[in-house]
Design an enzyme around this catalytic site. Structure first.
Site, PDB file in Angstrom:
ATOM      1  N   ILE A  14       0.834  -1.206   0.000  1.00  0.00           N
ATOM      2  CA  ILE A  14       0.000   0.000   0.000  1.00  0.00           C
ATOM      3  C   ILE A  14       0.864   1.249   0.000  1.00  0.00           C
ATOM      4  O   ILE A  14       0.534   2.253  -0.646  1.00  0.00           O
ATOM      5  CB  ILE A  14      -0.983   0.002   1.199  1.00  0.00           C
ATOM      6  CG1 ILE A  14      -2.000   1.142   1.054  1.00  0.00           C
ATOM      7  CG2 ILE A  14      -0.236   0.103   2.524  1.00  0.00           C
ATOM      8  CD1 ILE A  14      -2.914   1.002  -0.134  1.00  0.00           C
ATOM      9  N   SER A  36      10.918   0.513   8.552  1.00  0.00           N
ATOM     10  CA  SER A  36      10.494  -0.779   8.037  1.00  0.00           C
ATOM     11  C   SER A  36      11.490  -1.846   8.465  1.00  0.00           C
ATOM     12  O   SER A  36      12.706  -1.622   8.423  1.00  0.00           O
ATOM     13  CB  SER A  36      10.391  -0.747   6.508  1.00  0.00           C
ATOM     14  OG  SER A  36      10.092  -2.040   5.995  1.00  0.00           O
ATOM     15  N   ARG A  37      10.986  -2.994   8.852  1.00  0.00           N
ATOM     16  CA  ARG A  37      11.863  -4.093   9.251  1.00  0.00           C
ATOM     17  C   ARG A  37      12.478  -4.796   8.051  1.00  0.00           C
ATOM     18  O   ARG A  37      13.532  -5.413   8.168  1.00  0.00           O
ATOM     19  CB  ARG A  37      11.079  -5.113  10.082  1.00  0.00           C
ATOM     20  CG  ARG A  37      10.606  -4.613  11.428  1.00  0.00           C
ATOM     21  CD  ARG A  37       9.800  -5.676  12.136  1.00  0.00           C
ATOM     22  NE  ARG A  37       8.621  -6.063  11.374  1.00  0.00           N
ATOM     23  CZ  ARG A  37       7.788  -7.036  11.708  1.00  0.00           C
ATOM     24  NH1 ARG A  37       8.022  -7.751  12.806  1.00  0.00           N
ATOM     25  NH2 ARG A  37       6.732  -7.316  10.976  1.00  0.00           N
ATOM     26  N   LYS A  90      -6.446   2.386   6.320  1.00  0.00           N
ATOM     27  CA  LYS A  90      -7.690   1.729   6.708  1.00  0.00           C
ATOM     28  C   LYS A  90      -7.467   0.212   6.764  1.00  0.00           C
ATOM     29  O   LYS A  90      -6.647  -0.323   6.019  1.00  0.00           O
ATOM     30  CB  LYS A  90      -8.817   2.103   5.733  1.00  0.00           C
ATOM     31  CG  LYS A  90      -8.522   1.771   4.258  1.00  0.00           C
ATOM     32  CD  LYS A  90      -8.870   0.337   3.900  1.00  0.00           C
ATOM     33  CE  LYS A  90      -8.387  -0.034   2.540  1.00  0.00           C
ATOM     34  NZ  LYS A  90      -8.438  -1.486   2.314  1.00  0.00           N
ATOM     35  N   ASP A 168     -11.108  -6.080   4.998  1.00  0.00           N
ATOM     36  CA  ASP A 168     -10.094  -5.080   4.663  1.00  0.00           C
ATOM     37  C   ASP A 168     -10.503  -4.292   3.414  1.00  0.00           C
ATOM     38  O   ASP A 168     -10.479  -3.060   3.434  1.00  0.00           O
ATOM     39  CB  ASP A 168      -8.734  -5.753   4.457  1.00  0.00           C
ATOM     40  CG  ASP A 168      -7.645  -4.763   4.115  1.00  0.00           C
ATOM     41  OD1 ASP A 168      -7.032  -4.203   5.035  1.00  0.00           O
ATOM     42  OD2 ASP A 168      -7.393  -4.532   2.909  1.00  0.00           O
TER      43      ASP A 168
END
Length: 252
Positions: A14, A36-37, A90, A168
């Site tokens: 996303i 971010s991992r 969202k 979702d």
């Protein structure tokens, strides 16, 4: 005014499909950091966690959370408590109580809280609400069917507890319908299809009604192949209104 300095948390699909192009196209915003991992971004400061990003780039104005809903609550609290504006992808949280708590925290914080109900901002939503306000609605049907393999390839979190499953994408439909219908409506009955190896539904059939017992139904599916279906059909005493593809009008 100088551009708003933004940090993104979670550099997944996303973020890459929607957030990065939108930020690059708007001079009012400047993407300065990413947490971010598993990924990194050129021309931005990169960190493994939100905590590291807040400490490393204290001049951030806002944080955009593009992580799964189960971890957004804690991240949003952390960013609000640091005085940042926060945008939630969202759905904004795994539970309603989480969102209510974040709302109260934001009201007492210098930063603001914004949930990306992007479908509500489709150009046809406001005209549809105005058109329906003077009509007698007799029936509403939501048909929201898409292919999870296209929109969430390899993302197991969506099937885990709090991942929402088919809700979702369906939350986009519900955000439109709650915006255009003149009365609140309530869930009366639901049938969920949950695969044996999942903790969230892959399909659902829902029945709602409002204070005037208007029948409102939804058919949700996360396994549709080919063309995707994002339609809302509304029957009224002055003709029918259909919003197709998440917001394109068809009055007949």
């Amino acid at each position: 005014m100088p551009p708003i300095k933004i940090g993104i948390v979670g550099l997944g699909k996303i973020a890459r499909d929607q957030h990065l192009p939108a930020l690059a196209a708007n001079p009012d915003f400047e993407l300065v950091a990413v947490a971010s991992r598993n990924a990194s971004l050129e021309d931005a400061a990169n960190f493994a966690t939100l905590e590291e990003m807040l400490a490393g780039v204290p001049e951030l104005d806002a944080v955009s959370l593009c992580t799964p809903p189960t971890v957004r609550y804690g991240q949003a609290r952390q960013a609000l408590q640091a005085g940042k504006h926060v945008m939630l992808e969202k759905p904004p949280g795994a539970t309603l109580s989480e969102v209510e708590d974040l709302t109260r925290l934001a009201e007492a914080s210098p930063g603001s809280l914004f949930a990306t109900w992007h479908s509500r901002h489709a150009p046809t939503v406001a005209p549809a609400r105005k058109w329906l306000a003077s009509r007698q609605i007799s029936k509403v049907h939501i048909e929201w069917k898409e292919d999870v393999r296209v929109w969430h390839p390899g993302q197991r979190w969506i099937w885990e507890p709090g991942g929402m499953g088919v809700f979702d994408p369906a939350i986009n439909a519900l955000s439109i319908v709650t915006a255009i219908l003149p009365r609140s409506f309530f869930l009366r009955e639901g049938t969920l299809k949950v695969p044996e190896n999942c903790q969230a539904p892959i399909a659902a059939k829902l029945r709602f009604s409002d204070s005037e017992e208007t029948p409102i139904t939804a058919d949700l599916d996360f396994l549709q192949t080919g063309p995707q279906t994002w339609d809302i059909h509304i029957e009224t005493d002055a003709g029918n209104l259909t919003l197709r593809k998440g917001g394109e009008p068809d009055v007949h």
